[in-house]
Design an enzyme around this catalytic site. Structure first.
Site, PDB file in Angstrom:
ATOM      1  N   LYS A  90       0.830  -1.205   0.000  1.00 16.79           N
ATOM      2  CA  LYS A  90       0.000   0.000   0.000  1.00 16.79           C
ATOM      3  C   LYS A  90       0.863   1.253   0.000  1.00 16.79           C
ATOM      4  CE  LYS A  90      -1.754   1.771   3.888  1.00 16.79           C
ATOM      5  NZ  LYS A  90      -1.954   3.193   4.172  1.00 16.79           N
ATOM      6  N   ASN A  91       1.806   1.337   0.939  1.00 20.25           N
ATOM      7  CA  ASN A  91       2.602   2.551   1.075  1.00 20.25           C
ATOM      8  C   ASN A  91       3.480   2.805  -0.143  1.00 20.25           C
ATOM      9  OD1 ASN A  91       1.481   3.060   3.570  1.00 20.25           O
ATOM     10  ND2 ASN A  91       3.157   2.135   4.733  1.00 20.25           N
TER      11      ASN A  91
ATOM     12  N   CYS B  61      -5.014   8.280   9.610  1.00 22.69           N
ATOM     13  CA  CYS B  61      -5.251   7.719  10.942  1.00 22.69           C
ATOM     14  C   CYS B  61      -4.863   8.720  12.031  1.00 22.69           C
ATOM     15  CB  CYS B  61      -4.452   6.434  11.138  1.00 22.69           C
ATOM     16  SG  CYS B  61      -5.083   5.035  10.214  1.00 22.69           S
TER      17      CYS B  61
ATOM     18  N   ARG C  25       2.359  14.131  12.898  1.00 15.85           N
ATOM     19  CA  ARG C  25       3.007  13.903  11.611  1.00 15.85           C
ATOM     20  C   ARG C  25       3.050  15.177  10.764  1.00 15.85           C
ATOM     21  NH1 ARG C  25       0.763   8.208   9.347  1.00 15.85           N
ATOM     22  NH2 ARG C  25      -1.275   9.115   9.638  1.00 15.85           N
TER      23      ARG C  25
ATOM     24  N   ASP D 278       4.402   0.204  12.133  1.00 18.99           N
ATOM     25  CA  ASP D 278       3.142  -0.321  11.608  1.00 18.99           C
ATOM     26  C   ASP D 278       2.890  -1.783  11.988  1.00 18.99           C
ATOM     27  OD1 ASP D 278       2.262   2.009  10.497  1.00 18.99           O
ATOM     28  OD2 ASP D 278       2.878   1.551   8.456  1.00 18.99           O
TER      29      ASP D 278
ATOM     30  N   ARG E 226      -8.505   0.263   4.284  1.00 18.30           N
ATOM     31  CA  ARG E 226      -7.475   1.148   3.766  1.00 18.30           C
ATOM     32  C   ARG E 226      -6.145   0.417   3.585  1.00 18.30           C
ATOM     33  NH1 ARG E 226      -6.051   5.033   7.449  1.00 18.30           N
ATOM     34  NH2 ARG E 226      -4.732   5.780   5.751  1.00 18.30           N
TER      35      ARG E 226
END
Length: 422
Positions: A22-23, A118, A123, A308, A400
Site C-alpha cells: 500500500k505505502n 489515521c 506527523r 506499523d 485502507r
C-alpha cells in the site's frame, strides 16, 4: 457500519498470498504527475486508499484506469488542468501530500490541503516544506492549504533531514528528478518503499543513486518518460499475517514474502520462539506447542522494527509467557488499541510512549472498537487467539490497508466473517 466477527478456532494452516505494498503504491501513483507519458503499475493492492489516490489524481486531470481486478493501475498525466488538491479528498489519507513535489517540479505550482489519515499523531509537514524550499520553492500556509510555487524552477541542493521521514524523502526525491543540477538528501529514509520509488523513477529516466542508504543523490533531468513497474511486496501485510500462526499456532506459508523486507521483525519472532524460514514461494512461519516468550520491542525507522507492526506485536505479547515492554518512538498516541485489548483480558499498562504487557494464558472474546488501521487487524489477531467471540467494530480503517482480509484468514482455517452494517 460494518464489523468483523472472530471466533477462536485453534491452529491455522495453509497459504496466504501477500499483496503489493500500500505505502509503495500510494507513492508510485503520484509519480505519474512527473511525466506526460503513461505510467503503469502492476501488483497493485486493491484497497480503499488506492481508490482515494485515484480520485485525487483524476481531480488534477490525470487519467487513471484500474485493470485486471484492480491489480494494474494504468495512468497518464498528459493533460493536467488543475493544480489544487482539495481538502475533501486529501483529508481522507496522509499520502495525498505526495502530489506536492511532483506538481511543483513539472507545473511550477501546487496548492495542497494539509492531509488527514489515521489519528496516530501530528506527523507535521515541516520536513517536506523545508526540503522543497531548499530546492527553490516558495511555500505559504493559508487557510489549511499549502500554496507552493517555483517561479524560477527548482534547483538542486544539499538537504539534511532532521528525522529520516519516509514521506519527506519521497516528496523531495520526486521533485529533485526534474530540478536543475544535483540534489543530495542526507539522513534519508531507507525503507523498501523508497528503493521501490527510486527503481520506478529510474525506469522513467531519472538519475538516482543511493536509495536504501542514508544518502540519496539525484541528478536532475529535463523530462521523464513512461514506464511499467511492479509494486514491491507489502512488508506490513506480510508481517501481520506472519503473526497469525504465531498467535494461534499452526504453520502458514506467506506467498511472495521476503526476509529482507521484515528482518528486524523476524528476529523478534525468533526470540519469541516462532520459526521463520524461507521457501521457494515466500516465507514459512510456524509455532511449536506452548506459549511464546515475551520480548521487548522498540519501533525505529527501517531497518528497525516497524511502527506499523507494533499493534499486531502487542496482540501476540498479550498471551506470551512473561512481561514485555513495547516502546513507540515513531508516532505519539499509537497505543489506542491497548484499552481494547484490555477489554479482552490483556494486562497492559501504558505510560507515555511505553506499554508494559504482562502475558495472560488466554484472552477472552469481547466487543471491541478499531481506532486506526493497524489497531483494527491487531484486534482481529487477538480475537483469533481468544476464547469465544470477538466483535471488532468500526472496521472501515481495515479496508485502507488490507485487501480481502476475511478471505485470507478464512483460507488458513480461521473462523471469521464480515457483518454488514445498516
Amino acid at each position: 457500519m460494518d464489523s468483523i466477527l472472530v471466533t477462536g478456532n485453534g491452529p491455522l494452516n495453509g497459504q496466504i498470498p501477500i499483496a503489493g505494498a500500500k505505502n509503495a503504491c500510494l507513492t508510485l501513483m503520484p509519480a505519474t504527475l512527473l511525466s506526460e507519458e503513461p505510467l503503469t503499475l502492476t501488483n497493485a493492492p486493491r484497497l480503499s486508499d488506492i481508490k482515494t489516490m485515484t480520485q485525487l489524481l483524476q481531480s488534477l486531470g490525470a487519467e487513471v484506469s484500474s485493470l485486471q481486478d484492480g491489480q494494474v493501475q494504468a495512468m497518464s498525466s498528459h493533460n493536467i488542468d488543475n493544480h489544487v488538491a482539495e481538502y475533501d479528498i486529501v483529508r481522507k489519507m496522509r499520502a495525498s501530500n505526495l502530489v506536492l513535489g511532483p506538481m511543483l517540479a513539472r507545473l511550477g505550482q501546487a496548492v495542497v490541503s494539509l492531509p488527514g489519515g489515521c489519528a496516530i499523531g501530528a506527523r507535521p509537514m515541516d520536513l517536506h516544506i523545508h526540503g522543497l524550499e531548499a530546492l527553490g520553492a516558495e511555500i505559504e500556509l493559508k487557510e489549511g492549504y499549502l500554496h507552493a510555487k517555483a517561479p524560477r524552477g527548482l534547483k538542486g541542493a544539499e538537504i539534511e533531514l532532521s528525522f529520516a521521514s519516509v514521506g519527506a524523502t519521497e516528496n523531495i526525491m520526486m521533485a529533485a528528478t526534474l530540478a536543475k543540477g544535483t540534489t543530495v538528501i542526507r539522513n534519508a529514509a531507507r525503507e523498501p518503499e523508497i528503493v521501490d520509488l527510486a527503481d520506478c523513477l529510474k525506469k522513467m529516466g531519472a538519475h538516482i543513486d543511493g536509495a536504501g542508504s542514508s544518502s540519496i543523490i539525484i541528478e536532475g533531468v529535463d523530462r521523464l518518460h513512461g514506464a511499467t513497474h511492479p509494486v514491491v511486496t507489502d512488508r506490513i501485510e506480510l508481517g501481520t499475517y506472519m503473526l497469525a500462526p504465531a498467535i494461534c499456532g499452526g504453520e502458514v506459508e506467506l506467498l511472495g514474502g521476503r526476509m529482507d523486507l521484515v528482518g528486524a521483525f523476524a528476529e523478534k519472532l525468533d526470540q519469541a520462539g516462532i520459526n521463520v524460514s524461507e521457501t521457494d514461494k515466500g516465507l514459512l512461519v510456524s509455532r511449536n506447542n506452548g506459549r511464546v516468550k515475551a520480548v521487548d520491542v522498540t519501533t525505529e525507522p527501517f531497518p528497525g522494527f516497524p511502527t506499523d507492526l507494533q499493534a499486531q506485536m502487542m496482540a501476540l505479547m498479550c498471551t506470551a509467557e512473561g512481561t514485555s515492554v513495547l516502546e513507540e518512538k515513531i508516532f505519539e498516541n499509537r497505543f489506542m488499541h491497548a484499552p481494547e485489548l484490555t477489554r479482552m483480558g490483556a494486562n497492559i499498562e501504558v505510560h507515555g510512549g511505553t506499554a508494559t504487557v504482562t502475558g495472560v494464558e488466554r484472552l477472552k472474546g469481547a466487543p471491541v472498537m478499531a481506532t486506526d488501521l493497524r489497531a483494527s487487524v491487531s484486534l482481529i489477531l487477538a480475537g483469533l487467539a481468544a476464547e469465544g467471540e470477538t466483535l471488532v467494530n468500526r472496521v472501515y480503517h481495515l479496508d485502507r490497508g488490507y485487501e480481502h482480509v476475511v478471505r485470507k484468514f478464512s483460507g488458513v482455517g480461521a473462523k471469521i466473517e464480515r457483518i454488514k452494517g445498516s
